[in-house]
Design an enzyme around this catalytic site. Structure first.
Site, short mmCIF file in Angstrom:
data_model
loop_
_atom_site.label_atom_id
_atom_site.label_comp_id
_atom_site.label_asym_id
_atom_site.label_seq_id
_atom_site.Cartn_x
_atom_site.Cartn_y
_atom_site.Cartn_z
N ARG A 165 28.90 51.76 36.64
CA ARG A 165 29.64 50.97 35.66
C ARG A 165 29.10 51.16 34.25
O ARG A 165 29.62 50.54 33.31
CB ARG A 165 29.51 49.49 36.03
CG ARG A 165 30.77 48.87 36.60
CD ARG A 165 30.42 47.46 37.01
NE ARG A 165 31.55 46.59 37.11
CZ ARG A 165 32.18 46.31 38.25
NH1 ARG A 165 31.83 46.87 39.36
NH2 ARG A 165 33.17 45.46 38.25
N LYS A 175 40.89 48.56 42.88
CA LYS A 175 39.85 49.45 43.46
C LYS A 175 39.55 49.08 44.90
O LYS A 175 39.57 49.94 45.79
CB LYS A 175 38.53 49.34 42.66
CG LYS A 175 38.64 49.71 41.20
CD LYS A 175 37.29 49.60 40.51
CE LYS A 175 36.72 48.19 40.40
NZ LYS A 175 37.54 47.28 39.59
N ARG A 232 35.30 40.01 31.56
CA ARG A 232 35.02 41.20 32.38
C ARG A 232 35.81 42.41 31.89
O ARG A 232 35.30 43.53 31.94
CB ARG A 232 35.34 40.90 33.86
CG ARG A 232 34.28 40.00 34.50
CD ARG A 232 34.78 39.30 35.73
NE ARG A 232 35.21 40.20 36.76
CZ ARG A 232 36.14 39.91 37.68
NH1 ARG A 232 36.74 38.74 37.67
NH2 ARG A 232 36.46 40.79 38.58
N ARG A 236 44.13 36.79 42.82
CA ARG A 236 43.39 37.32 43.97
C ARG A 236 42.80 36.19 44.82
O ARG A 236 42.29 35.22 44.29
CB ARG A 236 42.27 38.23 43.48
CG ARG A 236 41.29 38.65 44.58
CD ARG A 236 40.42 39.82 44.20
NE ARG A 236 39.82 39.74 42.88
CZ ARG A 236 39.31 40.79 42.22
NH1 ARG A 236 39.32 41.99 42.78
NH2 ARG A 236 38.78 40.63 41.04
N ARG A 250 37.76 33.76 43.83
CA ARG A 250 36.40 34.08 43.38
C ARG A 250 36.09 33.29 42.11
O ARG A 250 36.95 33.18 41.24
CB ARG A 250 36.28 35.58 43.09
CG ARG A 250 35.79 36.39 44.27
CD ARG A 250 35.99 37.87 44.08
NE ARG A 250 35.50 38.41 42.82
CZ ARG A 250 35.52 39.71 42.51
NH1 ARG A 250 36.00 40.58 43.37
NH2 ARG A 250 35.07 40.12 41.35
P1 ADP Z 1 35.97 43.93 40.32
O1 ADP Z 1 36.37 44.51 41.64
O2 ADP Z 1 36.87 42.83 39.94
O3 ADP Z 1 35.82 44.95 39.26
P2 ADP Z 1 33.34 43.72 41.50
O4 ADP Z 1 33.47 43.03 42.80
O5 ADP Z 1 33.25 45.20 41.51
O6 ADP Z 1 34.55 43.26 40.56
O7 ADP Z 1 32.09 43.16 40.69
C1 ADP Z 1 31.91 41.78 40.51
C2 ADP Z 1 30.70 41.56 39.63
O8 ADP Z 1 29.52 42.09 40.27
C3 ADP Z 1 30.73 42.26 38.27
O9 ADP Z 1 31.45 41.52 37.30
C4 ADP Z 1 29.24 42.36 37.95
O10 ADP Z 1 28.71 41.12 37.53
C5 ADP Z 1 28.64 42.67 39.32
N1 ADP Z 1 28.58 44.12 39.56
C6 ADP Z 1 29.21 44.83 40.53
N2 ADP Z 1 28.93 46.14 40.45
C7 ADP Z 1 28.09 46.29 39.39
C8 ADP Z 1 27.48 47.40 38.77
N3 ADP Z 1 27.65 48.65 39.21
N4 ADP Z 1 26.69 47.16 37.69
C9 ADP Z 1 26.49 45.92 37.22
N5 ADP Z 1 27.05 44.84 37.75
C10 ADP Z 1 27.86 45.00 38.82
P1 ADP Z 2 39.53 45.43 42.02
O1 ADP Z 2 38.66 45.75 43.21
O2 ADP Z 2 39.81 46.63 41.18
O3 ADP Z 2 39.00 44.29 41.20
P2 ADP Z 2 41.47 44.45 44.01
O4 ADP Z 2 41.71 45.63 44.89
O5 ADP Z 2 40.65 43.35 44.53
O6 ADP Z 2 40.95 44.97 42.56
O7 ADP Z 2 42.90 43.91 43.55
C1 ADP Z 2 43.01 42.80 42.66
C2 ADP Z 2 44.17 41.92 43.13
O8 ADP Z 2 45.41 42.59 42.92
C3 ADP Z 2 44.12 41.59 44.62
O9 ADP Z 2 44.62 40.28 44.77
C4 ADP Z 2 45.06 42.62 45.25
O10 ADP Z 2 45.67 42.13 46.43
C5 ADP Z 2 46.08 42.84 44.15
N1 ADP Z 2 46.55 44.23 44.05
C6 ADP Z 2 45.82 45.37 44.24
N2 ADP Z 2 46.58 46.47 44.00
C7 ADP Z 2 47.80 46.01 43.62
C8 ADP Z 2 49.04 46.67 43.25
N3 ADP Z 2 49.14 48.00 43.19
N4 ADP Z 2 50.09 45.87 42.92
C9 ADP Z 2 49.99 44.53 42.96
N5 ADP Z 2 48.86 43.85 43.31
C10 ADP Z 2 47.79 44.59 43.64
#
Ligand code: ADP
Ligand code: ADP
Ligand code: ZN
Length: 214
Positions: A88, A13, A171, A127, A160
């Site tokens: 979410r 994302k 998660r 990541r 992270r």
């Molecule tokens: P990822 O990109 O891996 O899905 P995020 O960076 O979006 O993770 O979120 C990291 C953490 O921040 C989540 O696991 C949650 O604890 C919190 N968080 C982020 N967005 C929300 C939301 N919309 N509602 C509740 N918790 C959230």
């Molecule tokens: P999210 O915000 O959904 O948690 P991220 O965009 O941070 O996900 O991506 C999670 C990890 O996977 C990062 O280390 C990123 O560089 C890698 N990544 C993202 N998209 C791809 C893809 N299409 N193929 C391989 N690795 C990816």
């Protein structure tokens, strides 16, 4: 354009959101980034969010909704925005509908990135994020030119706290239970665009841009 990007943790994302924000000149609003910024600055919000984030749990809806409501009222969101990681839960989605209705706005599309579970774990665990500017890398799929250092600003890269394998598994469970129902919610509203996130970063980006330009 007013967009939401959703998908399980590690789906890509944030990576795609940065590209979309640039391509369509709209602000990238990531609730996870807002929490991490507050955590780094040691604000009360950051300290509160940390309790949940490090356990892989969701921050309570009221807290998140208040932050998003506030952010969407900023001037730069007037002509569009991309919400990443929000909503979410169904309660957050309903609250968002209310906030937008009050502002005489609505969501145009919801991008849902699908990725198989095994791939998610590998992506999240590998990541690395910049401690200074927040750019995201991957040890294997998007590695920086100098190991452990950010290409954009030269600062140190870290894993992270919530990207450890056990927390990632939690998660993903939380996603399946609390967030996945939003796919039906937005599908019923005719807003959903499903994206195959199993391909490379560039290929996924091309799919998204094509879908949005239609
Ligand atoms: P990822 O990109 O891996 O899905 P995020 O960076 O979006 O993770 O979120 C990291 C953490 O921040 C989540 O696991 C949650 O604890 C919190 N968080 C982020 N967005 C929300 C939301 N919309 N509602 C509740 N918790 C959230
Ligand atoms: P999210 O915000 O959904 O948690 P991220 O965009 O941070 O996900 O991506 C999670 C990890 O996977 C990062 O280390 C990123 O560089 C890698 N990544 C993202 N998209 C791809 C893809 N299409 N193929 C391989 N690795 C990816
Ligand atoms: Zn950096």
């Amino acid at each position: 354009m007013r967009l939401v990007i959703m998908g399980p943790p590690g789906a890509g994302k944030g990576t795609q959101a940065a590209m979309i924000a640039e391509e369509f000149s709209i602000p990238h609003v990531s609730t996870g980034d807002i929490f991490r910024k507050n955590l780094k600055e040691g604000t009360p919000l950051g300290l509160k969010a940390k309790e949940y984030m490090n356990k892989g749990l969701l921050v309570p809806d009221e807290t998140v909704v208040a932050i998003v409501k506030d952010r969407l009222s900023d001037e730069d969101c007037k002509n569009g925005f991309l919400l990443d990681g929000f909503p979410r839960t169904v309660a957050q989605a309903e609250a968002l509908d209310g906030v937008l209705t009050d502002m005489d706005m609505q969501i145009d599309y919801v991008l849902s990135i699908d990725v198989p579970k095994e791939v998610l774990v590998e992506r999240a665990v590998g990541r690395r994020v910049c401690t200074s500017c927040g750019v995201t890398y991957h040890v294997k799929y998007n590695s920086p030119s100098r190991e452990g250092l950010c290409d954009a600003c030269g600062s140190e890269l870290i894993q992270r706290e919530d990207d450890r394998e056990e927390t990632v598994a939690r998660r993903i469970e939380v996603y399946l239970k609390q967030t996945k129902p939003l796919i039906a919610y937005y599908s019923e509203k005719g807003l959903l665009i499903s994206i195959d996130g199993g391909q490379g970063i560039k290929e996924v980006g091309v799919q998204i841009v094509k879908a949005l330009e239609k």
